[in-house]
Write an enzyme that holds these catalytic residues in place. Sequence first.
Site, PDB file in Angstrom:
ATOM      1  N   SER A   1       0.944  -1.149   0.098  1.00  0.00           N
ATOM      2  CA  SER A   1      -0.047   0.187  -0.026  1.00  0.00           C
ATOM      3  C   SER A   1       0.759   1.164   0.149  1.00  0.00           C
ATOM      4  O   SER A   1       1.530   1.329  -0.954  1.00  0.00           O
ATOM      5  CB  SER A   1      -1.189  -0.079   1.006  1.00  0.00           C
TER       6      SER A   1
ATOM      7  N   ASP B   1      -9.957  -3.427  -5.253  1.00  0.00           N
ATOM      8  CA  ASP B   1      -9.154  -2.578  -4.726  1.00  0.00           C
ATOM      9  C   ASP B   1      -9.093  -1.382  -5.536  1.00  0.00           C
ATOM     10  O   ASP B   1      -8.885  -1.419  -6.887  1.00  0.00           O
ATOM     11  CB  ASP B   1      -7.546  -3.133  -4.599  1.00  0.00           C
TER      12      ASP B   1
ATOM     13  N   HIS C   1      -8.284  -4.806  -0.844  1.00  0.00           N
ATOM     14  CA  HIS C   1      -6.992  -4.102  -0.418  1.00  0.00           C
ATOM     15  C   HIS C   1      -6.638  -4.484   1.181  1.00  0.00           C
ATOM     16  O   HIS C   1      -7.431  -4.483   1.883  1.00  0.00           O
ATOM     17  CB  HIS C   1      -7.183  -2.390  -0.517  1.00  0.00           C
TER      18      HIS C   1
END
Length: 408
Positions: free
Chosen positions: A191, A348, A378
Amino acid sequence: MRSSCVLLTALVALAAYYIYIPLPEAMGDPWKLMLLDATFRGAQQVSNLIHYLGLSHHLLALNFIIISFGKKSAWSSAQVKVTDTEFDGVEVRVFEGSSKPNEPLKRSIVYLHGGGWALASPKISYYDELCTAMAEELNAVVVSIEYRLVPKVYFPEQIHDVARATKHFLQPEVLQKYSVDPDRIGISGDSAGGNLAAALGQQFSQDLNLRSKFKLQALIYPVLQALDFNTPSYQQNWNTPILPRHVMVKYWVDYFKGNYNFVQAMIVNNHTSLDVEGAVALRARLNWTFLLPPSITKNYKPVVHTAGNAKIVQELPQLLDARSAPLIADQEALQHLPKTYILTCEYDVLRDDGIMYAKRLENAGVQVTLDHFEDGFHGCMIFTRWPTNFSVGIRTRNSYIKWLDDNL
């Protein structure tokens, strides 16, 4: 008694209403994901209330909640030695796997945790367990960097922290201390940590003063650009757990110490309209009508406005900086990058960032493995332990570690 039953029924109905969100059929463990998402939303709302009351910044409050529920002290076992220390003034947690008899020098991964540049830590259980598993299964040294977070610091201080700690680690005497092979070191992150890893990869690949270079980079659902919040994945997953579009845009604004008044305009791409100087040329580098396969783009149209809000880029020029958005780097910055692994998830908002970066790297001559999970969401890779254990979390982690084992 009757009134108590009515009240209980109303509370259950209210809780169900709060928890339930419609999810695609392909997503596994739907109720578990709804509960996880509801818990995170609840924590965000509590932190926003704390902020509103003037008691603390909402991100400090949210991070306090996250760390309070999952902080782990450094510990060691027969398989992995764990140590908290500092590299050039930056806190790190080092995980040392066991050495193999026929390999006196170990492989190594520098790992950067996710959390929107504002949340989490190497010391919370999710990342502690991930790095422990990597060190044990790869017989490697994993350095997880405790870079400073928003709102204590803002872009580009997070990049400076990870660069400083990594350069310290790459010194010959430090590598020797940890018995690390200087030719078998990788950079990785998930991320926002994937964003920092990609930025660091570009920076180090062009640094002629570095004696040791990364052998590979592994990016897990990375954040790579803030110019287009209407890629197909942003449109498809605008309200999907764990990272809805409006939350991702707010993380960007926080990272740049910007104004939340910009959020709605950015969601509809008014910050990169055709009248915004400098943005148009850079958007060409993430033209998803060419970088994404037709199977993804066929049901979506680009969102580009003739006129928008030029004030946003004027006040937040960081939006156009490749250090914050590695996807918009020029071709020269990409062609010297090492072998790359990019993991993406179907559900995501950041899916297309990763796919586009993979395509740009391939076009630059970099060897790339794109590992896509059709049922992924995610953050799923860190959710492998009860009660937040997901099948796709276990599969993504296994696939990621296997690729590292095969290529590092």
